[in-house]
Motif scaffolding. Sequence first.
Motif, PDB file in Angstrom:
ATOM      1  N   ARG A 593      -0.313  18.070  12.621  1.00  0.00           N
ATOM      2  CA  ARG A 593      -0.031  18.877  11.434  1.00  0.00           C
ATOM      3  C   ARG A 593      -0.759  18.273  10.238  1.00  0.00           C
ATOM      4  O   ARG A 593      -0.957  17.062  10.163  1.00  0.00           O
ATOM      5  N   GLU A 594      -1.103  19.131   9.280  1.00  0.00           N
ATOM      6  CA  GLU A 594      -1.759  18.677   8.066  1.00  0.00           C
ATOM      7  C   GLU A 594      -0.720  18.386   6.985  1.00  0.00           C
ATOM      8  O   GLU A 594       0.265  19.117   6.833  1.00  0.00           O
ATOM      9  N   TYR A 595      -0.945  17.291   6.247  1.00  0.00           N
ATOM     10  CA  TYR A 595      -0.067  16.891   5.142  1.00  0.00           C
ATOM     11  C   TYR A 595      -0.930  16.727   3.890  1.00  0.00           C
ATOM     12  O   TYR A 595      -1.890  15.941   3.883  1.00  0.00           O
ATOM     13  N   GLU A 596      -0.581  17.430   2.839  1.00  0.00           N
ATOM     14  CA  GLU A 596      -1.345  17.346   1.599  1.00  0.00           C
ATOM     15  C   GLU A 596      -0.874  16.140   0.778  1.00  0.00           C
ATOM     16  O   GLU A 596       0.327  15.944   0.571  1.00  0.00           O
ATOM     17  N   ILE A 597      -1.818  15.351   0.287  1.00  0.00           N
ATOM     18  CA  ILE A 597      -1.497  14.177  -0.541  1.00  0.00           C
ATOM     19  C   ILE A 597      -1.156  14.649  -1.953  1.00  0.00           C
ATOM     20  O   ILE A 597      -1.953  15.314  -2.617  1.00  0.00           O
ATOM     21  N   VAL A 598       0.065  14.287  -2.417  1.00  0.00           N
ATOM     22  CA  VAL A 598       0.500  14.689  -3.754  1.00  0.00           C
ATOM     23  C   VAL A 598       0.717  13.497  -4.674  1.00  0.00           C
ATOM     24  O   VAL A 598       0.979  13.677  -5.859  1.00  0.00           O
ATOM     25  N   GLY A 599       0.627  12.290  -4.151  1.00  0.00           N
ATOM     26  CA  GLY A 599       0.869  11.126  -4.994  1.00  0.00           C
ATOM     27  C   GLY A 599       0.349   9.850  -4.368  1.00  0.00           C
ATOM     28  O   GLY A 599       0.075   9.787  -3.155  1.00  0.00           O
ATOM     29  N   VAL A 600       0.221   8.810  -5.197  1.00  0.00           N
ATOM     30  CA  VAL A 600      -0.206   7.481  -4.754  1.00  0.00           C
ATOM     31  C   VAL A 600       0.818   6.466  -5.274  1.00  0.00           C
ATOM     32  O   VAL A 600       1.099   6.423  -6.475  1.00  0.00           O
ATOM     33  N   ALA A 601       1.390   5.683  -4.374  1.00  0.00           N
ATOM     34  CA  ALA A 601       2.387   4.668  -4.736  1.00  0.00           C
ATOM     35  C   ALA A 601       1.791   3.282  -4.583  1.00  0.00           C
ATOM     36  O   ALA A 601       0.873   3.070  -3.788  1.00  0.00           O
ATOM     37  N   ARG A 602       2.329   2.371  -5.359  1.00  0.00           N
ATOM     38  CA  ARG A 602       1.888   0.977  -5.198  1.00  0.00           C
ATOM     39  C   ARG A 602       2.371   0.442  -3.853  1.00  0.00           C
ATOM     40  O   ARG A 602       3.480   0.757  -3.401  1.00  0.00           O
ATOM     41  N   SER A 603       1.561  -0.373  -3.231  1.00  0.00           N
ATOM     42  CA  SER A 603       1.909  -0.942  -1.936  1.00  0.00           C
ATOM     43  C   SER A 603       3.129  -1.856  -2.061  1.00  0.00           C
ATOM     44  O   SER A 603       3.286  -2.571  -3.057  1.00  0.00           O
ATOM     45  N   ILE A 604       3.993  -1.841  -1.042  1.00  0.00           N
ATOM     46  CA  ILE A 604       5.153  -2.733  -1.008  1.00  0.00           C
ATOM     47  C   ILE A 604       5.066  -3.614   0.234  1.00  0.00           C
ATOM     48  O   ILE A 604       4.339  -3.314   1.188  1.00  0.00           O
ATOM     49  N   THR A 605       5.783  -4.719   0.198  1.00  0.00           N
ATOM     50  CA  THR A 605       5.906  -5.566   1.378  1.00  0.00           C
ATOM     51  C   THR A 605       7.058  -5.029   2.214  1.00  0.00           C
ATOM     52  O   THR A 605       8.219  -5.137   1.818  1.00  0.00           O
ATOM     53  N   ARG A 606       6.749  -4.430   3.340  1.00  0.00           N
ATOM     54  CA  ARG A 606       7.813  -3.864   4.182  1.00  0.00           C
ATOM     55  C   ARG A 606       8.338  -4.877   5.188  1.00  0.00           C
ATOM     56  O   ARG A 606       9.390  -4.698   5.785  1.00  0.00           O
ATOM     57  N   ASP A 607       7.575  -5.978   5.408  1.00  0.00           N
ATOM     58  CA  ASP A 607       7.997  -7.006   6.347  1.00  0.00           C
ATOM     59  C   ASP A 607       7.282  -8.293   5.963  1.00  0.00           C
ATOM     60  O   ASP A 607       6.097  -8.266   5.612  1.00  0.00           O
ATOM     61  N   ILE A 608       7.966  -9.425   6.020  1.00  0.00           N
ATOM     62  CA  ILE A 608       7.333 -10.684   5.629  1.00  0.00           C
ATOM     63  C   ILE A 608       6.183 -11.041   6.562  1.00  0.00           C
ATOM     64  O   ILE A 608       5.323 -11.856   6.211  1.00  0.00           O
TER      65      ILE A 608
END
Length: 806
Positions: A593-608
Amino acid sequence: MNSIWEDFAGGVKALRSKPGFYALPIAILALGMGGAISLFSFINAWILQPIEYPDPDRLVYLGILNKTAGFADPLSVPDFMDWRRQSKSIETMAGFDVVRKTLTGDHEAERIRAGVASPELFRILGVSAALGRTLSEESTTQGKNNVAMIAHGMWQNRFNSDPNIIGKIIRHDGQPTEIIGVLPSKFHFTLMGVANVIVPLSFTQAQLENRNRPALRVIGKLRPGATLQQAQSEFASIASQLAREYPNSNTNREVHITSLAAEFGQQGNKYLHACFLIDCLVLFIAISNVANLLLSRTVSRQREIALRIALGATKARVIRQLLLENIVMVLFAGAVGTQFGIWWADWMQSMIPESSRAYLPNFGVVKFELNSGVFAFLLAILVGIATGLAPAIEGTRLDLNTALKEGGGASSETHGRNRLRGLLVSGQIAIALSLLVTTVLVIIGIRNFSDSKPGFEIKNLLAMQVALSSGDYPKERTTQFFEEAIERIKNQNGIVSVTATDAVPYNGVGAVQYRIAGQPEPRPGEIPRAAHFAVAPNYFGTLKIPLLEGRSFTSQDSRDAPNRVIVNDVIVRKRFANASPIGKKLIWGQTPREYEIVGVARSITRDIWTPSAADEQLYVPFAQEGPRQAFLIARTSQDPLKMADVVRKQLAAIDPRQPVFGVSTVDTFRLERSAPFQIITKLLIGSGLLALLLSIVGIYAVVSYSVSRRMREMGIRSAIGASRLELIRMVVRQGVFLAIPGLACGLLFAIGLARVIKSMIAEMQSDNPMIYISVILVLSVATVGTSLIPAMRAARIDPLQALRHE
């Protein structure tokens, strides 16, 4: 033989006759040996003997390495079937996985971890049921797979050890399931972690046909006579064949076969090995210290040794006697050190979080077993020889005429002995410098790695998990439940904001492979991969994740709206060359499926374990995914855990039948994930400080002994006009001259040791010159400060008393 026993008895007598002298070397060696014995107990339990199943040498783990992405992948079901069909070196193969299920029945609903396994798993591990039977081949077929084995602890706690449990029905995820067996109380499969229930692995037609869907981890049992090398060669050939037949799914994949014991122990082996190496170096410092003390003791016994030789004893016999005396002392120190090691190991175990124990061999329990006892005994013998051999040999190198004279003791101190004593102290300082530098480098690297800013405000975030049963909540109704929950919770006092998501940072996040619409199809094995979050409106506001461009999700991003996605800045940098991606489209999914990009978020640390600078992340609207199992995350204005009951009451008001579990804070998730780092940090701090303390004791002992041997010289110098300041300067200079070669050699050794440890712990920094300079300054100040104590004593010498003393 009788003479050996006589010498041994003489050693016991010497220990009893001079307990004051032997107390210090025993204490020093007990500290040094205790750390090594403690770490060996962990290595023995987690690396050398991590499994207790029959035929451990034939048990293997079969893993897939995605060469392009650089990480391990689970195995698809079709590949698993091909492996089982084509392998000749593996006698039996079993697939397994771990899933979450909601358990219901006559008791309160409970969210549990369930193992999903082939029946062959129990045959490979040689495990039988404590009650009932294990899974059978018949139970893997659709329609006959509603059976389960339950863990011994669950049988005791939830079912009160009911002896008639076999045949009873429980419901997991709404499905009626018959209990066919109870697992043994000691059953623990580390790779599965916590498993309250084990259900049979059965495959749908879609799973049997899809090679792009990772599903399983695999263990096997080698045929009698087959080797790991043969199996590795065979599976390299199988992987190559599958890559030719199915290039879209199997390109750039390697099969790695390791022993099951190695796979069990691989979680912490590099850290244990690094700590064991450091503790062995601390033990070397202790040995050098004791050797110096014994050398001083041997000098004071020269008259006794000379008499023995004059009366006919050979030098070999005298050396043996001195060695046996020393071994007696070290055996006693070893006994004390063993007890200290047991306490040290218990303390280390107490720091292991309960949530981590299931993923360690034997639930992280370390016992002092026969292997550890043998190691302690052999270590004591080796340390006894190491500490006593040089003093014993040096003690027999004497001039009989000089040694037998009254007062010969003062003049019997040779240049060779002074040089040996100086070398031992310099060696201690060199090892201490390298240990302290390495300790500081590792601690800074680990803390930078585990305590780095996560990219969001982690404090005051309460997280709890809700799992909706499929029978009560069809997929289209799940979003309604969570929307109502958010509305109720956000209006409570103490709640700042609330959101929902299918994954929480530091607590496991899924990933998807995607491609960019309009760009050339990636080559097989090079498809980008990103962490995947389904998030409700106000997710970014609740976690305080900055949006760098575009917009956040709103209630308009509903199930019926066009597919939307928010990407992080790493994707923008890697895939769009820092150009704006707004309006571009990504494609992924089993049915693409296609997903349209609507925003850009700052990267987070999801795992050490995953640096945010390299981690691609994407977010989709929660309503469009509709997960039944999700987290509610609430930002609070007070202690988050104090608000847990408030949130629970609001959820119970919606539907009390749905279980709420995993109540914690996001900060706690991070601390639990960083537990190995915290333990290693504390161990390194302890080892570094012990190394510093032992080095200071060594410098003090040598300088103090030298002052005591030079009393007459000090008296003469004072009598002919030397000032107290000159005497202090002379003694301190001796300590500094001892330290200079040690610091120079230690600097070179520290650079080499840092590289060795870095090969074990990649997180360590090794190129910070200020750390090297700081540690050198600390040791220099410690050397001067330690030398000042005997220097002040020398400065107070009365010339008449000093001359009369000699």
